[in-house]
Design an enzyme around this catalytic site. Structure first.
Site, PDB file in Angstrom:
ATOM      1  N   SER A 170       0.558  -1.200  -0.010  1.00  0.00           N
ATOM      2  CA  SER A 170      -0.128   0.059  -0.111  1.00  0.00           C
ATOM      3  C   SER A 170       0.895   1.156   0.088  1.00  0.00           C
ATOM      4  O   SER A 170       1.446   1.424  -0.872  1.00  0.00           O
ATOM      5  CB  SER A 170      -1.069  -0.032   1.094  1.00  0.00           C
ATOM      6  OG  SER A 170      -1.975   0.954   1.245  1.00  0.00           O
ATOM      7  N   ASP A 189      -4.106   5.786  -2.770  1.00  0.00           N
ATOM      8  CA  ASP A 189      -2.811   5.159  -2.297  1.00  0.00           C
ATOM      9  C   ASP A 189      -2.285   3.912  -3.273  1.00  0.00           C
ATOM     10  O   ASP A 189      -3.026   3.695  -4.317  1.00  0.00           O
ATOM     11  CB  ASP A 189      -3.021   4.804  -0.934  1.00  0.00           C
ATOM     12  CG  ASP A 189      -4.076   3.469  -0.602  1.00  0.00           C
ATOM     13  OD1 ASP A 189      -4.709   3.054  -1.827  1.00  0.00           O
ATOM     14  OD2 ASP A 189      -4.207   3.162   0.519  1.00  0.00           O
ATOM     15  N   ASP A 236      -2.395   0.665  -3.433  1.00  0.00           N
ATOM     16  CA  ASP A 236      -3.307  -0.322  -3.795  1.00  0.00           C
ATOM     17  C   ASP A 236      -4.956   0.316  -4.020  1.00  0.00           C
ATOM     18  O   ASP A 236      -5.635  -0.666  -3.970  1.00  0.00           O
ATOM     19  CB  ASP A 236      -3.176  -1.653  -2.873  1.00  0.00           C
ATOM     20  CG  ASP A 236      -3.643  -1.293  -1.450  1.00  0.00           C
ATOM     21  OD1 ASP A 236      -3.721   0.004  -1.201  1.00  0.00           O
ATOM     22  OD2 ASP A 236      -4.025  -2.114  -0.671  1.00  0.00           O
ATOM     23  N   ASP A 292      -7.114   1.119  -2.264  1.00  0.00           N
ATOM     24  CA  ASP A 292      -8.354   0.835  -1.244  1.00  0.00           C
ATOM     25  C   ASP A 292      -8.877   2.101  -0.594  1.00  0.00           C
ATOM     26  O   ASP A 292      -9.818   1.873   0.379  1.00  0.00           O
ATOM     27  CB  ASP A 292      -7.979  -0.416  -0.412  1.00  0.00           C
ATOM     28  CG  ASP A 292      -6.918  -0.153   0.541  1.00  0.00           C
ATOM     29  OD1 ASP A 292      -6.051   1.054   0.542  1.00  0.00           O
ATOM     30  OD2 ASP A 292      -6.556  -0.976   1.596  1.00  0.00           O
TER      31      ASP A 292
END
Length: 468
Positions: free
Chosen positions: A102, A248, A250, A252
């Site tokens: 992340s 960000d 990834d 999510d």
């Protein structure tokens, strides 16, 4: 015979994260996969990986470990975490693993593990057993029939699911500045843009940092940090966009900027998303964390919704949403959870809901959040390093508890103060992993009181810190 091995420090409370080579490498990833297979006992596991340069080799090592244990693997390729969540519940698979670090530094990587229905695998349902087995390497014998691995493209199904949250014909002409941070969010934006063009939805996308690049030439994408927002803010104003969105690594989490380039605290986004759902389905339940609550509660009350407070953290939010059948859950850290997404967090669904709400209200984003910002100003999360966090929190408790209207210990400690002259509250909790206290304060319409109480509490904490 059990083979002893050093402790694997890449295992954290709810996921796996570590510095490459010293804490996490392909050999460790293989061991994690073998342990995962033995503990979870899946028949098929879906794998995905973010744009980090190390993600491909770590994912390959996971696949090999799973196949050696007789598990079949579906490889989604380059993904955001929510694509693995989606594949797991959409295909009714046994488990999924996303390789990602992340927003962590470039020399880190990690993994997020889920089981059936994309439920997170944490300390109470297998993570500790996986850690112990990966350390001991006392795996069951390699399976007589090795599992197979095949590539899978679920993009069409995933995009269709994302679009099910809105009515595209509601969307008015908008210019959207999108900052993918050189991560996999870029390919989802491209797919959605193509869909909107085919259906004559009048959205214009201005793209920045859109080339997927694991070297992250523009820095690790983490818009939660103030220093990482400037380029997005400037671009929103330069292109006169109606809003800006940044993700960000990834994707999510997503972060929003209004038409003036001002960053919008995720606290107020939680309220807007609660409104988006409650307009369509009044009386629904909305889950929120205890850090900042008044704005969310007021929005839900206005639309006849029920608010449910829950301890901070994705494992707790998802569990509470499942227990209460809540349609939406929001955290002030920019994690947003959706019942129809198997209670998982998504960084794509929020902005789709927001542009629909913008289109229906026909007012600028700044105006949509202005009332909430004025009525419930807040400090933002303040992180304070201390030597003895428990003692520091107890000092603050002793100072305030006699005069508090309410004391809540759902997550850390929350105090509420309401009298004829003023109303304010704060939440104080300490990190599970470092000597840091996290402070959030809000007031009802009184910015000067907010500033005064913020300084007062910080002074109390630091006084304890000095004596430690």
């Amino acid at each position: 015979m059990t083979v002893q091995s050093r402790s694997l420090t890449c295992f954290k409370t709810y996921d796996i994260r570590g510095k490459l080579e010293t804490e996490l490498n392909t050999e460790i990833a293989y061991r994690i996969a073998r342990a995962f297979a033995d503990v979870i006992k899946p028949k098929t596991v879906v794998l995905g990986g973010d744009a980090r340069l190390s993600s491909v080799s770590l994912k390959r090592a996971l696949a090999n470990g799973l196949m050696d244990a007789g598990v079949n693997v579906l490889d989604l390729g380059l993904t955001g975490t929510e694509e693995v969540y989606f594949a797991t519940f959409h295909l009714q698979l046994d488990a999924g693993i996303q390789v990602t670090a992340s927003h962590n530094p470039i020399d880190f990587n990690g993994m997020k593990l889920v089981g059936k229905n994309a439920e997170p695998i944490g300390p109470t349902n297998g993570l500790l057993s996986i850690k112990a087995l990966a350390e001991s390497q006392n795996f069951s014998n390699p399976h007589l029939t090795r599992g197979n691995c095949r590539s899978l493209n679920l993009m069409s199904d995933y995009i269709s699911h994302l679009l099910s949250y809105i009515q595209p014909h509601h969307i008015k002409a908008l210019t959207i500045l999108v900052n993918a941070g050189n991560g996999p969010a870029a390919q989802i934006i491209d797919e959605l843009e193509s869909h909107f063009k085919r259906h004559s939805v009048p959205l214009k996308f201005i793209k920045m940092n859109h080339q997927i690049d694991g070297h992250f030439p523009n820095g690790i994408p983490n818009p939660l940090l103030k220093e990482n927002r400037h380029d997005t803010q400037k671009a929103v104003k330069r292109y006169q966009a109606d809003l800006g969105i940044a993700w960000d690594g990834d994707f999510d989490r997503c972060f929003f900027f209004d038409e003036q380039g001002e960053f919008i605290d995720s606290y107020y986004i939680v309220g807007l998303l609660a409104e988006a759902f409650l307009q369509k389905d009044p009386h629904s339940s909305i889950v929120h964390d205890p850090r900042l609550i008044w704005h969310t509660q007021q929005i839900c009350q206005s639309f006849l919704g029920q608010t449910i407070q829950c301890r901070t953290g994705h494992v707790f939010i998802k569990q509470k949403m499942r227990q209460t059948n809540a349609v939406y859950g929001g955290e002030n850290s920019a994690h947003h959870y959706f019942r129809d997404f198997s209670y998982c967090d998504s960084g794509m669904i929020p902005w789709l809901l927001l542009i629909e709400l913008l289109s229906l209200k026909t007012i600028p984003l700044s105006a949509m959040v202005a009332k909430g910002q004025q009525t419930f100003p807040n400090s933002g999360e303040i992180n304070i390093k201390v030597n003895q966090p428990v003692e520091a929190i107890n000092r603050v408790k002793a100072h305030y508890q006699e005069h508090a209207s309410n004391l809540d210990t759902c997550d850390g400690v929350s105090f509420t103060f309401i009298n004829q002259q003023q109303a304010w509250r704060f939440n104080l909790r300490h990190s599970n992993t470092e000597s840091v206290i996290r402070l959030n304060i809000e007031s009802k319409g009184d910015k000067s009181l907010l500033e005064q109480k913020t300084n007062e509490i910080i002074s109390l904490i630091n006084r304890q810190n000095t004596k430690s």
